[in-house]
Write a protein that holds these residues in place. Sequence first.
Motif, mmCIF file in Angstrom:
data_model
loop_
_atom_site.group_PDB
_atom_site.id
_atom_site.type_symbol
_atom_site.label_atom_id
_atom_site.label_comp_id
_atom_site.label_asym_id
_atom_site.label_seq_id
_atom_site.Cartn_x
_atom_site.Cartn_y
_atom_site.Cartn_z
ATOM 1 N N GLN A 71 0.719 -1.234 -0.006
ATOM 2 C CA GLN A 71 0.059 0.110 -0.051
ATOM 3 C C GLN A 71 0.784 1.225 -0.094
ATOM 4 O OE1 GLN A 71 -3.300 -0.191 2.682
ATOM 5 N NE2 GLN A 71 -4.019 -2.195 2.082
ATOM 6 N N ILE A 100 2.337 6.642 -3.035
ATOM 7 C CA ILE A 100 1.261 7.172 -2.149
ATOM 8 C C ILE A 100 1.471 6.758 -0.687
ATOM 9 C CG2 ILE A 100 -0.624 6.476 -3.700
ATOM 10 C CD1 ILE A 100 -1.365 3.868 -2.344
ATOM 11 N N ALA A 101 0.748 7.629 0.021
ATOM 12 C CA ALA A 101 1.012 7.648 1.660
ATOM 13 C C ALA A 101 0.559 6.402 2.503
ATOM 14 C CB ALA A 101 0.537 8.866 2.276
ATOM 15 N N GLY A 102 -0.575 5.860 1.439
ATOM 16 C CA GLY A 102 -1.235 4.766 2.036
ATOM 17 C C GLY A 102 -2.571 4.533 1.541
ATOM 18 N N ASP A 104 -5.684 4.208 2.355
ATOM 19 C CA ASP A 104 -6.805 5.113 2.984
ATOM 20 C C ASP A 104 -6.687 6.648 2.667
ATOM 21 O OD1 ASP A 104 -4.387 5.150 4.531
ATOM 22 O OD2 ASP A 104 -5.487 5.374 6.306
ATOM 23 N N LYS A 105 -5.226 6.888 1.857
ATOM 24 C CA LYS A 105 -5.019 8.316 1.712
ATOM 25 C C LYS A 105 -5.228 8.764 0.245
ATOM 26 C CE LYS A 105 -2.592 9.408 6.021
ATOM 27 N NZ LYS A 105 -1.924 8.241 6.513
ATOM 28 N N LYS A 107 -6.447 9.978 -3.186
ATOM 29 C CA LYS A 107 -7.418 10.968 -3.778
ATOM 30 C C LYS A 107 -7.756 10.788 -5.109
ATOM 31 C CE LYS A 107 -5.801 14.536 -0.371
ATOM 32 N NZ LYS A 107 -4.205 14.262 -0.078
ATOM 33 N N ASP A 110 -4.831 11.487 -7.608
ATOM 34 C CA ASP A 110 -4.066 10.178 -7.540
ATOM 35 C C ASP A 110 -4.590 9.350 -8.614
ATOM 36 O OD1 ASP A 110 -2.579 11.576 -5.468
ATOM 37 O OD2 ASP A 110 -3.614 10.432 -4.063
#
Length: 135
Positions: A71, A100-102, A104-105, A107, A110
């Motif tokens: 992730q 990506i940062a994760g 769940d983050k 956008k 992205d």
Amino acid sequence: MADVKIYVEVHNFAVKDIFESKHKSRLIALMKKTAEKAIKDKLALGAPKDKGGKGYTLDGSLTSLAPDKAQKMLQAKCSISISSGRGIESIAQGSVGVSIAGADKIKDGDIDATAQACVESAMKSAVKFMSSTPP
């Protein structure tokens, strides 16, 4: 002998496998627009208009778009079939990964950027093929 323009019609694009289906319709329009932009720079967009004009048609698919197992990357793969009156001439493939940062983050931006970069990657080889191989 005068050069004959090579025309390209962008037909259908689809999203086959995506981690959130709510993005499908938006990505289809984005992918088609991205393919058309790549064509306009080197070839003629649309059906053949000149006498003796020849052309290709493109159909594309975003075959996957999802975060990797760790992730940390949003990964995409796509394919674009290049057809003429003789049938499928070639298939251009693209793949990209964006940090990506994760999961769940993620956008919408992205997701759009990843799909667009994937189509741009495939269109580089598609345009090169169509420019160098008469239909």
